[in-house]
Design an enzyme around this catalytic site. Structure first.
Site, PDB file in Angstrom:
ATOM      1  CG  ASP A   1      -0.281  -0.226   2.523  1.00 43.87           C
ATOM      2  OD1 ASP A   1       0.897   0.171   2.670  1.00 43.87           O
ATOM      3  OD2 ASP A   1      -0.907  -0.819   3.424  1.00 43.87           O
TER       4      ASP A   1
ATOM      5  NE  ARG B   1      -0.422   3.126   4.440  1.00 44.34           N
ATOM      6  CZ  ARG B   1      -1.608   2.526   4.495  1.00 44.34           C
ATOM      7  NH1 ARG B   1      -2.474   2.650   3.500  1.00 44.34           N
ATOM      8  NH2 ARG B   1      -1.951   1.813   5.562  1.00 44.34           N
TER       9      ARG B   1
ATOM     10  CG  ASP C   1      -3.099  -1.619   7.074  1.00 44.09           C
ATOM     11  OD1 ASP C   1      -2.050  -1.220   6.546  1.00 44.09           O
ATOM     12  OD2 ASP C   1      -3.140  -2.146   8.194  1.00 44.09           O
ATOM     13  CB  THR C   2      -1.335  -4.479   2.279  1.00 44.58           C
ATOM     14  OG1 THR C   2      -0.189  -3.638   2.455  1.00 44.58           O
ATOM     15  CG2 THR C   2      -2.183  -3.955   1.127  1.00 44.58           C
TER      16      THR C   2
ATOM     17  NE  ARG D   1       3.372   6.721   4.929  1.00 44.02           N
ATOM     18  CZ  ARG D   1       3.013   5.560   5.465  1.00 44.02           C
ATOM     19  NH1 ARG D   1       3.579   4.441   5.044  1.00 44.02           N
ATOM     20  NH2 ARG D   1       2.094   5.502   6.414  1.00 44.02           N
TER      21      ARG D   1
ATOM     22  CD  GLU E   1       2.583  -2.982   7.825  1.00 44.31           C
ATOM     23  OE1 GLU E   1       3.693  -2.718   7.296  1.00 44.31           O
ATOM     24  OE2 GLU E   1       1.572  -2.297   7.650  1.00 44.31           O
TER      25      GLU E   1
END
Length: 282
Positions: free
Chosen positions: A46, A60, A65-66, A110, A68
């Site tokens: 992401d 971002r 949310d992917t 970001r 980690e």
């Protein structure tokens, strides 16, 4: 009378010249076509880096949310690598379109954006594939209802992060060793060319499907082998963030150096039941 007319003509000429100058400035600056963002690096599922008119920015993705890449749970780390690979397939090296919601940046500086490649809404595509969760980050919620609809479909289909894990049949792994760790990569800053070499020292083919390689000094990242049979005497390499088909095509998908250059780390290989097979330092 003649003097008045000449003054009027002179004033009109000066006005025309000033307007012409203004038009030239506008055409050379304000009317120039904007530079489309070019993806220079895929950091994870992401997050990307883009070049906009010669300046590099981290972006971002909003609303998702992917997993980690440094997750200590091997299953989630494996899904993080899959999300990174798919994100790279979608946007790597391509020009993209960025859409802002409310916020300009996050706390890390970001850019917060929705990302598009042609007609593909990348944020949504990752959720649709089950490679990302739909997460609301107010006030940037323009497409949150849509993302949550896609998440519900992925969950119903039990794909990606929603897939039910099945117990693996035990595999006996013998004579497979970590034979070399190239820890001091040549690629500046990210050392993406680091690798761990694994060799079958035995006389028979060895299945290593589901085996896990990890940096146990940090506890992450880890790499889970997909379906793989290692021939006798053959070696494969797991690179930090590169692909080399001649060595198996395996990668941690990690966007920064893994193996410490000054304080040696320890790499460990486990079978698909979590039993240690081999470990090596340097």
């Amino acid at each position: 009378m003649t003097t008045i007319i000449e003054n009027i003509k002179l004033g009109a000429m000066k006005y025309a010249i000033s307007i012409l100058g203004l038009l030239i400035v506008i055409l050379s600056t304000g009317c120039a076509a904007p530079t489309a963002p070019l993806v220079t690096r895929v950091i994870d599922g992401d997050t990307i880096e883009v070049d906009i008119a010669g300046a590099i920015y981290k972006v971002r993705y909003i609303g998702i949310d992917t997993p980690e890449l440094d997750d200590k749970e091997a299953r989630l780390c494996d899904l993080a690598q899959e999300a990174t690979r798919y994100n790279r397939q979608l946007v790597g090296g391509k020009t993209i379109r960025l859409e802002k919601d409310i916020s300009e940046t996050d706390q890390y500086g970001r850019l917060l954006r929705y990302v598009y490649v042609d007609d593909t809404f990348v944020n949504a595509e990752l959720v649709r594939q089950g490679l990302a969760w739909a997460i609301s980050y107010p006030p940037d919620t323009k497409y949150q209802d849509y993302l949550e609809e896609l998440e519900a479909e992925a969950k119903k289909d039990k794909i990606g992060v929603w897939q039910e894990t099945q117990p693996l049949l035990p595999i006996i792994v013998e004579n497979v060793q970590i034979t070399y760790i190239f820890y001091d990569g040549l690629v500046p800053r990210v050392e993406s060319d680091e690798y761990v070499e694994i060799t079958n020292r035995g006389d028979h083919p060895q299945e290593i499907t589901g085996c896990v390689l990890t940096d146990i000094s940090e506890g992450y990242p880890s790499f889970t082998f997909p379906s793989c049979i290692l021939a006798p005497g053959k070696s494969i390499r797991i690179y930090t963030d590169e692909y080399h088909p001649e060595w198996g095509g395996f990668s941690f998908e990690y966007s920064q150096a893994i193996w410490n250059n000054t304080e040696p780390d320890v790499a460990a290989l486990y079978d698909n039941q979590g039993r240690e097979i081999y470990r090596k330092s340097y």
